[in-house]
Write a protein that holds these residues in place. Structure first.
Motif, PDB file in Angstrom:
ATOM      1  N   GLY A 112       0.805  -1.212   0.000  1.00 34.74           N
ATOM      2  CA  GLY A 112       0.000   0.000   0.000  1.00 34.74           C
ATOM      3  C   GLY A 112       0.837   1.259   0.000  1.00 34.74           C
ATOM      4  N   VAL A 113       0.139   2.390  -0.070  1.00 34.19           N
ATOM      5  CA  VAL A 113       0.785   3.706  -0.069  1.00 34.19           C
ATOM      6  C   VAL A 113       0.074   4.614   0.931  1.00 34.19           C
ATOM      7  CG1 VAL A 113       1.710   3.663  -2.422  1.00 34.19           C
ATOM      8  CG2 VAL A 113      -0.665   4.363  -2.063  1.00 34.19           C
ATOM      9  N   GLU A 114       0.873   5.419   1.629  1.00 30.09           N
ATOM     10  CA  GLU A 114       0.343   6.412   2.559  1.00 30.09           C
ATOM     11  C   GLU A 114       0.486   7.784   1.902  1.00 30.09           C
ATOM     12  OE1 GLU A 114       1.345   8.167   7.028  1.00 30.09           O
ATOM     13  OE2 GLU A 114       1.994   6.152   6.480  1.00 30.09           O
ATOM     14  N   LEU A 115      -0.624   8.479   1.720  1.00 28.55           N
ATOM     15  CA  LEU A 115      -0.649   9.727   0.965  1.00 28.55           C
ATOM     16  C   LEU A 115      -0.783  10.934   1.896  1.00 28.55           C
ATOM     17  CD1 LEU A 115      -2.979   8.587  -1.962  1.00 28.55           C
ATOM     18  CD2 LEU A 115      -0.490   8.366  -1.757  1.00 28.55           C
ATOM     19  N   LEU A 116      -0.264  12.082   1.470  1.00 25.24           N
ATOM     20  CA  LEU A 116      -0.241  13.295   2.288  1.00 25.24           C
ATOM     21  C   LEU A 116      -1.044  14.419   1.658  1.00 25.24           C
ATOM     22  CD1 LEU A 116       2.392  11.738   3.308  1.00 25.24           C
ATOM     23  CD2 LEU A 116       3.200  14.003   3.993  1.00 25.24           C
ATOM     24  N   ASP A 117      -1.635  15.231   2.526  1.00 29.01           N
ATOM     25  CA  ASP A 117      -2.527  16.290   2.053  1.00 29.01           C
ATOM     26  C   ASP A 117      -1.816  17.394   1.286  1.00 29.01           C
ATOM     27  OD1 ASP A 117      -1.233  17.415   4.259  1.00 29.01           O
ATOM     28  OD2 ASP A 117      -3.067  18.104   5.246  1.00 29.01           O
ATOM     29  N   PHE A 118      -0.527  17.642   1.557  1.00 31.30           N
ATOM     30  CA  PHE A 118       0.106  18.790   0.907  1.00 31.30           C
ATOM     31  C   PHE A 118       0.718  18.466  -0.460  1.00 31.30           C
ATOM     32  CE2 PHE A 118       3.133  17.438   4.323  1.00 31.30           C
ATOM     33  CZ  PHE A 118       4.161  16.945   3.534  1.00 31.30           C
ATOM     34  N   TYR A 119       0.480  17.262  -0.982  1.00 30.18           N
ATOM     35  CA  TYR A 119       0.999  16.924  -2.310  1.00 30.18           C
ATOM     36  C   TYR A 119      -0.047  17.040  -3.430  1.00 30.18           C
ATOM     37  CZ  TYR A 119       5.501  15.296  -0.505  1.00 30.18           C
ATOM     38  OH  TYR A 119       6.749  15.230   0.068  1.00 30.18           O
ATOM     39  N   TRP A 120      -1.278  17.406  -3.092  1.00 28.75           N
ATOM     40  CA  TRP A 120      -2.270  17.582  -4.148  1.00 28.75           C
ATOM     41  C   TRP A 120      -1.878  18.772  -5.018  1.00 28.75           C
ATOM     42  CZ3 TRP A 120      -5.196  13.567  -4.698  1.00 28.75           C
ATOM     43  CH2 TRP A 120      -5.606  12.817  -3.584  1.00 28.75           C
ATOM     44  N   SER A 121      -2.145  18.680  -6.310  1.00 28.96           N
ATOM     45  CA  SER A 121      -1.826  19.789  -7.223  1.00 28.96           C
ATOM     46  C   SER A 121      -3.065  20.536  -7.690  1.00 28.96           C
ATOM     47  CB  SER A 121      -1.070  19.256  -8.448  1.00 28.96           C
ATOM     48  OG  SER A 121      -1.862  18.313  -9.153  1.00 28.96           O
ATOM     49  N   SER A 122      -4.249  20.032  -7.321  1.00 25.49           N
ATOM     50  CA  SER A 122      -5.488  20.561  -7.907  1.00 25.49           C
ATOM     51  C   SER A 122      -6.235  21.540  -7.006  1.00 25.49           C
ATOM     52  CB  SER A 122      -6.409  19.397  -8.284  1.00 25.49           C
ATOM     53  OG  SER A 122      -6.530  18.493  -7.200  1.00 25.49           O
ATOM     54  N   GLY A 123      -5.639  21.982  -5.912  1.00 25.87           N
ATOM     55  CA  GLY A 123      -6.309  22.968  -5.069  1.00 25.87           C
ATOM     56  C   GLY A 123      -7.465  22.381  -4.290  1.00 25.87           C
ATOM     57  N   GLU A 124      -8.514  23.195  -4.116  1.00 22.66           N
ATOM     58  CA  GLU A 124      -9.599  22.804  -3.212  1.00 22.66           C
ATOM     59  C   GLU A 124     -10.451  21.657  -3.756  1.00 22.66           C
ATOM     60  OE1 GLU A 124     -13.052  25.226  -0.913  1.00 22.66           O
ATOM     61  OE2 GLU A 124     -11.070  26.172  -1.062  1.00 22.66           O
ATOM     62  N   ASP A 125     -10.764  21.690  -5.038  1.00 26.48           N
ATOM     63  CA  ASP A 125     -11.594  20.637  -5.628  1.00 26.48           C
ATOM     64  C   ASP A 125     -10.686  19.519  -6.146  1.00 26.48           C
ATOM     65  OD1 ASP A 125     -13.436  19.019  -6.777  1.00 26.48           O
ATOM     66  OD2 ASP A 125     -14.283  20.529  -8.127  1.00 26.48           O
ATOM     67  N   LYS A 126     -10.592  18.463  -5.340  1.00 27.45           N
ATOM     68  CA  LYS A 126      -9.640  17.380  -5.640  1.00 27.45           C
ATOM     69  C   LYS A 126     -10.297  16.179  -6.307  1.00 27.45           C
ATOM     70  CE  LYS A 126      -7.131  18.407  -1.332  1.00 27.45           C
ATOM     71  NZ  LYS A 126      -8.133  19.316  -0.757  1.00 27.45           N
ATOM     72  N   ARG A 127     -11.592  16.271  -6.600  1.00 24.82           N
ATOM     73  CA  ARG A 127     -12.326  15.064  -6.996  1.00 24.82           C
ATOM     74  C   ARG A 127     -11.707  14.339  -8.194  1.00 24.82           C
ATOM     75  NH1 ARG A 127     -18.214  17.751  -7.065  1.00 24.82           N
ATOM     76  NH2 ARG A 127     -16.865  19.426  -7.841  1.00 24.82           N
ATOM     77  N   GLU A 128     -11.365  15.098  -9.227  1.00 23.70           N
ATOM     78  CA  GLU A 128     -10.808  14.459 -10.423  1.00 23.70           C
ATOM     79  C   GLU A 128      -9.448  13.821 -10.117  1.00 23.70           C
ATOM     80  OE1 GLU A 128      -9.500  15.653 -14.967  1.00 23.70           O
ATOM     81  OE2 GLU A 128     -10.960  16.919 -13.906  1.00 23.70           O
ATOM     82  N   GLU A 129      -8.625  14.537  -9.350  1.00 22.39           N
ATOM     83  CA  GLU A 129      -7.305  14.008  -9.014  1.00 22.39           C
ATOM     84  C   GLU A 129      -7.412  12.782  -8.109  1.00 22.39           C
ATOM     85  OE1 GLU A 129      -2.911  15.728  -7.643  1.00 22.39           O
ATOM     86  OE2 GLU A 129      -4.687  16.991  -7.418  1.00 22.39           O
ATOM     87  N   ILE A 130      -8.355  12.815  -7.172  1.00 18.43           N
ATOM     88  CA  ILE A 130      -8.587  11.662  -6.302  1.00 18.43           C
ATOM     89  C   ILE A 130      -8.969  10.443  -7.136  1.00 18.43           C
ATOM     90  CG2 ILE A 130     -10.182  10.680  -4.587  1.00 18.43           C
ATOM     91  CD1 ILE A 130     -10.188  13.468  -3.243  1.00 18.43           C
ATOM     92  N   ASP A 131      -9.845  10.642  -8.108  1.00 17.93           N
ATOM     93  CA  ASP A 131     -10.259   9.535  -8.989  1.00 17.93           C
ATOM     94  C   ASP A 131      -9.053   8.951  -9.722  1.00 17.93           C
ATOM     95  OD1 ASP A 131     -12.885   9.757  -8.235  1.00 17.93           O
ATOM     96  OD2 ASP A 131     -13.504  10.920 -10.002  1.00 17.93           O
ATOM     97  N   GLN A 132      -8.187   9.819 -10.236  1.00 22.01           N
ATOM     98  CA  GLN A 132      -6.990   9.357 -10.952  1.00 22.01           C
ATOM     99  C   GLN A 132      -6.073   8.559 -10.031  1.00 22.01           C
ATOM    100  OE1 GLN A 132      -5.277  12.988 -12.404  1.00 22.01           O
ATOM    101  NE2 GLN A 132      -6.553  13.076 -14.236  1.00 22.01           N
ATOM    102  N   VAL A 133      -5.898   9.069  -8.821  1.00 23.99           N
ATOM    103  CA  VAL A 133      -5.028   8.399  -7.852  1.00 23.99           C
ATOM    104  C   VAL A 133      -5.595   7.032  -7.482  1.00 23.99           C
ATOM    105  CG1 VAL A 133      -4.190   8.488  -5.467  1.00 23.99           C
ATOM    106  CG2 VAL A 133      -3.991  10.506  -6.942  1.00 23.99           C
ATOM    107  N   LEU A 134      -6.877   6.975  -7.224  1.00 27.20           N
ATOM    108  CA  LEU A 134      -7.487   5.703  -6.829  1.00 27.20           C
ATOM    109  C   LEU A 134      -7.401   4.678  -7.954  1.00 27.20           C
ATOM    110  CD1 LEU A 134      -8.888   4.294  -4.460  1.00 27.20           C
ATOM    111  CD2 LEU A 134     -11.076   5.079  -5.381  1.00 27.20           C
ATOM    112  N   LYS A 135      -7.607   5.127  -9.189  1.00 28.41           N
ATOM    113  CA  LYS A 135      -7.476   4.208 -10.339  1.00 28.41           C
ATOM    114  C   LYS A 135      -6.054   3.669 -10.446  1.00 28.41           C
ATOM    115  CE  LYS A 135     -11.189   6.145 -13.192  1.00 28.41           C
ATOM    116  NZ  LYS A 135     -11.503   7.072 -14.322  1.00 28.41           N
TER     117      LYS A 135
END
Length: 280
Positions: free
Chosen positions: A35-58
């Motif tokens: 598995g992987v442990e992910l951190l909140d400050f590495y998102w690149s998409s700002g407040e609306d992370k939905r699309e990036e979250i979907d990509q990461v989960l896939k």
């Protein structure tokens, strides 16, 4: 027990090579992690992370991995109610992200002293904030895992006291094996105090800085500089902790967190191999 690696463990590589979440996930697959442990400050998409979250989960699923934990970078030791409410909102948002990432662990901090604040001031705000967050955590069945970190929850007795005061079945410990050394507590003693509260583990090690070394380490509460090492090369009796977790029938994650100066990719791969040996 399953093995993951914290994204923070590759911080130097992420900065040097400009890695995205996807690069990190592919690396985790290459070194045969679960598995992987992910951190909140590495998102690149700002407040609306939905699309990036979907990509990461896939990407996680494509590589046969899962998200072991989602880390929120919060600090409840703020002097105004408005500021503390913002910290609560960070964790509530973190719970939502964790649900979207299909993990049940949100790593949280407590905070740190500054100015003329006392431990009593800080602890009161920490407990108050965590109680508010715990209500949502209980509804969503997501664990808030307090990392022993800094002056206000660096010692095991502080973590234990806060967990007991919050009094929620969904608030426990992210047991960081190395951080206790920064407050001059033996990790083995800390484990014996917190073993019933552990819901997540950071597998970390430190050594004392040698005289004449040019490296800038982490300074302990007594001014001792500590340098991150591959687990097993430092001061932590990791075998004691692994055997203790087995005795407790711990079924959660062991997440490697390397904070040294060697090549992070090689160091983490070596850490994975050593941890697998300890788990046999």
């Amino acid at each position: 027990m399953n093995i993951s690696v914290s994204m923070y463990s590759l911080a130097s590589t992420i900065k040097k090579k400009n890695w995205s979440f996807l690069d990190f996930i592919e690396y985790a697959k290459r070194i045969s992690l679960d598995g992987v442990e992910l951190l909140d400050f590495y998102w690149s998409s700002g407040e609306d992370k939905r699309e990036e979250i979907d990509q990461v989960l896939k990407a996680v699923k494509k590589n046969g991995l899962v998200v072991s934990a989602y880390d929120v970078t919060n600090n409840f030791v703020k002097e105004t109610e408005e500021e503390r409410a913002e910290e609560v909102a960070k964790i509530l948002g973190g719970i939502e992200v964790a649900k979207a990432l299909e993990t049940k662990i949100v790593r949280v901090f407590c905070g740190d002293l500054h100015g003329n604040l006392t431990y009593e001031d800080g602890q009161k705000w920490i407990v108050e904030g965590l109680k508010k967050c715990a209500k949502r955590a209980e509804e969503e069945k997501v664990f808030l895992a307090i990392e022993n970190h800094g002056l206000l929850a660096g010692k095991s007795e502080q973590v234990k006291d806060i967990i007991e005061k919050v009094n929620s079945p969904y608030v426990g410990s992210t047991f960081d094996t190395g951080n206790f050394l920064l407050v001059h507590e033996e990790p083995q003693e800390a484990f014996d105090r917190l073993k019933g509260d552990i819901v997540h583990v950071h597998f970390k090690d430190f050594r004392e800085k040698n005289s004449g070394e040019g490296l800038k380490g982490f300074r302990s509460t007594k001014g001792v500089e500590l340098i991150g090492t591959v687990p097993g090369d430092g001061k932590v009796d990791l075998s004691y902790i692994v055997q203790g977790l087995k005795a407790e029938n711990y079924q959660g994650w062991l997440s490697i967190e390397y904070e040294g100066f060697d090549d992070a990719e090689s160091a983490n791969e070596e850490a994975v191999n050593r941890l697998k040996t300890l788990l046999k």
